[in-house]
Design a protein around this motif. Structure first.
Motif, PDB file in Angstrom:
ATOM      1  N   GLU A   1       4.681 -41.965 -14.202  1.00 29.95           N
ATOM      2  CA  GLU A   1       4.309 -43.043 -13.434  1.00 29.95           C
ATOM      3  C   GLU A   1       2.856 -43.271 -13.530  1.00 29.95           C
ATOM      4  O   GLU A   1       2.204 -44.224 -12.685  1.00 29.95           O
ATOM      5  N   SER A   2       2.223 -42.940 -14.772  1.00 30.89           N
ATOM      6  CA  SER A   2       0.822 -43.405 -15.077  1.00 30.89           C
ATOM      7  C   SER A   2       0.642 -44.928 -15.163  1.00 30.89           C
ATOM      8  O   SER A   2       1.312 -45.583 -16.007  1.00 30.89           O
ATOM      9  N   PRO A   3      -0.543 -45.162 -14.727  1.00 31.27           N
ATOM     10  CA  PRO A   3      -1.243 -46.493 -14.993  1.00 31.27           C
ATOM     11  C   PRO A   3      -2.022 -46.569 -15.876  1.00 31.27           C
ATOM     12  O   PRO A   3      -2.353 -47.743 -16.316  1.00 31.27           O
ATOM     13  N   ILE A   4      -2.580 -45.813 -16.649  1.00 33.17           N
ATOM     14  CA  ILE A   4      -3.432 -45.373 -17.549  1.00 33.17           C
ATOM     15  C   ILE A   4      -3.067 -45.372 -19.112  1.00 33.17           C
ATOM     16  O   ILE A   4      -3.438 -46.216 -19.917  1.00 33.17           O
TER      17      ILE A   4
ATOM     18  N   HIS B   1      -1.577 -40.689 -12.975  1.00 31.47           N
ATOM     19  CA  HIS B   1      -2.607 -40.176 -14.029  1.00 31.47           C
ATOM     20  C   HIS B   1      -2.902 -38.808 -13.745  1.00 31.47           C
ATOM     21  O   HIS B   1      -3.345 -38.002 -14.701  1.00 31.47           O
ATOM     22  N   SER B   2      -3.334 -38.070 -12.566  1.00 30.64           N
ATOM     23  CA  SER B   2      -3.644 -36.886 -12.456  1.00 30.64           C
ATOM     24  C   SER B   2      -2.474 -35.929 -12.450  1.00 30.64           C
ATOM     25  O   SER B   2      -1.866 -35.339 -11.699  1.00 30.64           O
TER      26      SER B   2
ATOM     27  N   GLY C   1      -4.640 -50.091 -15.159  1.00 26.93           N
ATOM     28  CA  GLY C   1      -4.891 -48.936 -14.577  1.00 26.93           C
ATOM     29  C   GLY C   1      -6.326 -48.660 -14.566  1.00 26.93           C
ATOM     30  O   GLY C   1      -6.750 -48.100 -13.358  1.00 26.93           O
ATOM     31  N   ARG C   2      -7.327 -49.119 -15.439  1.00 30.87           N
ATOM     32  CA  ARG C   2      -8.827 -48.913 -15.606  1.00 30.87           C
ATOM     33  C   ARG C   2      -9.225 -49.951 -14.299  1.00 30.87           C
ATOM     34  O   ARG C   2     -10.168 -49.122 -13.712  1.00 30.87           O
ATOM     35  N   GLU C   3      -8.669 -50.900 -14.123  1.00 30.77           N
ATOM     36  CA  GLU C   3      -9.315 -51.834 -13.216  1.00 30.77           C
ATOM     37  C   GLU C   3      -8.993 -51.172 -11.706  1.00 30.77           C
ATOM     38  O   GLU C   3      -9.633 -51.186 -10.669  1.00 30.77           O
ATOM     39  N   ALA C   4      -7.786 -50.656 -11.729  1.00 25.85           N
ATOM     40  CA  ALA C   4      -7.498 -50.059 -10.113  1.00 25.85           C
ATOM     41  C   ALA C   4      -8.315 -48.863 -10.005  1.00 25.85           C
ATOM     42  O   ALA C   4      -8.668 -48.666  -8.691  1.00 25.85           O
ATOM     43  N   ILE C   5      -8.538 -47.834 -10.887  1.00 23.41           N
ATOM     44  CA  ILE C   5      -9.502 -47.111 -10.633  1.00 23.41           C
ATOM     45  C   ILE C   5     -10.922 -47.380 -10.316  1.00 23.41           C
ATOM     46  O   ILE C   5     -11.640 -46.869  -9.582  1.00 23.41           O
TER      47      ILE C   5
ATOM     48  N   ALA D   1       4.728 -34.877 -23.939  1.00 25.26           N
ATOM     49  CA  ALA D   1       5.697 -34.432 -23.059  1.00 25.26           C
ATOM     50  C   ALA D   1       5.250 -35.451 -21.688  1.00 25.26           C
ATOM     51  O   ALA D   1       4.332 -35.672 -21.476  1.00 25.26           O
ATOM     52  N   GLU D   2       6.603 -35.791 -21.064  1.00 25.46           N
ATOM     53  CA  GLU D   2       6.375 -36.822 -19.969  1.00 25.46           C
ATOM     54  C   GLU D   2       6.882 -35.972 -18.690  1.00 25.46           C
ATOM     55  O   GLU D   2       7.636 -35.482 -18.720  1.00 25.46           O
ATOM     56  N   VAL D   3       5.930 -36.198 -17.894  1.00 22.03           N
ATOM     57  CA  VAL D   3       6.079 -35.243 -16.314  1.00 22.03           C
ATOM     58  C   VAL D   3       6.448 -36.182 -15.208  1.00 22.03           C
ATOM     59  O   VAL D   3       5.922 -37.125 -15.007  1.00 22.03           O
ATOM     60  N   PRO D   4       7.775 -36.241 -14.909  1.00 19.45           N
ATOM     61  CA  PRO D   4       8.057 -36.951 -13.780  1.00 19.45           C
ATOM     62  C   PRO D   4       7.614 -36.497 -12.415  1.00 19.45           C
ATOM     63  O   PRO D   4       6.623 -35.842 -12.109  1.00 19.45           O
TER      64      PRO D   4
END
Length: 270
Positions: free
Chosen positions: A218-221, A247-248, A131-135, A240-243
């Protein structure tokens, strides 16, 4: 509801923030992610402002706040002190996403008397390398021939958002320069003095206020392992997980974000 645009000198820098609320309501300070702006919370701030005095800050080096000579963690936390003092807030609930989440962790750990409740959005002091590399790859392209080119690239990076939403967000975080090129407002020097965020784990264990960690499903971070470590480290914390969110979280799924955060704030008298 529309916010008030506020600008003031805090210390040596001129800061910009959005003031969404009534002075009589409980205070709530919002801190955006790296390369973002105070407008990152536009989808959720009006609802939060029904019960809280919401202030969303352009952190140093971002948006319409001045660039700074240094971007150490202690500089960001000192800025929080300055804005709370400026607003005459003894304490506040604090919601921080990504860079703002790391700064919020540091602030809650070192200023426990000033934080009523803490919401950390999609970050802990261990970031998934992919995720860090994608950003980093996305932000490495920081010059565009047209605004539409920037919008198209941002939509490819996050297709959960509508083109209209991306145009609005980039309208606050980019500007056209005299040479006709469009560039981000954030200081390219950000991150050069940020240090190893893994060191923040030593501060995570110092957090004593009610704490909620919000993860985009769906976070990559933020990994599940990072979430588990945070919960094990902060006594009494919850997750809490938000479907349907990456990341945002608050912009990808505003309703899901509010469903997780608003009851937490209400439960703790904020």
């Amino acid at each position: 509801m529309r916010p008030r645009d506020v600008r003031a000198h805090l210390g040596s820098l001129r800061f910009h923030w959005l003031d969404w609320g009534a002075a009589s309501a409980p205070p709530l300070l919002l801190l955006h992610g790296g390369a973002q702006t105070a407008h990152s919370f536009d989808e959720v701030a009006p609802t939060l402002a029904k019960t809280q005095h919401v202030v969303s800050l352009d952190q140093r080096g971002h948006g319409d706040t001045d660039w700074a000579p240094r971007y150490r963690r202690e500089d960001f936390t000192a800025d929080v002190d300055r804005i709370l003092d400026h607003l005459s807030w003894d304490d506040t609930a604090l919601v921080g996403m990504s860079l703002g989440g790391l700064n919020s962790i540091a602030y809650a750990a070192t200023r426990p008397s000033r934080v009523r409740a803490l919401v950390v959005v999609d970050v802990v002091p261990s970031v998934a390398p992919e995720g860090r590399e994608a950003i980093a790859k996305q932000l490495s392209v920081n010059e565009f021939d047209s605004f539409d080119d920037a919008v198209a690239m941002a939509h490819r990076f996050n297709p959960r958002r509508t083109i209209e939403n991306i145009r609005e967000r980039l309208g606050h975080s980019m500007r056209e320069f005299p040479d006709g090129k469009w560039r981000y407002k954030f200081d390219p020097g950000l991150g050069g003095d940020s240090g190893d965020i893994e060191r923040l784990w030593s501060q995570v264990r110092l957090i004593r206020c009610p704490t909620l960690l919000v993860r985009g499903a769906e976070s990559p971070i933020l990994t599940l392992e990072g979430t588990a470590r945070f919960l094990a480290t902060v006594s009494g914390s919850r997750a809490a997980e938000v479907p349907g969110a990456g990341h945002s979280v608050m912009g990808d799924n505003p309703a899901g974000f509010l469903a997780a955060v608003a009851p937490f704030l209400a439960r703790h008298g904020v």
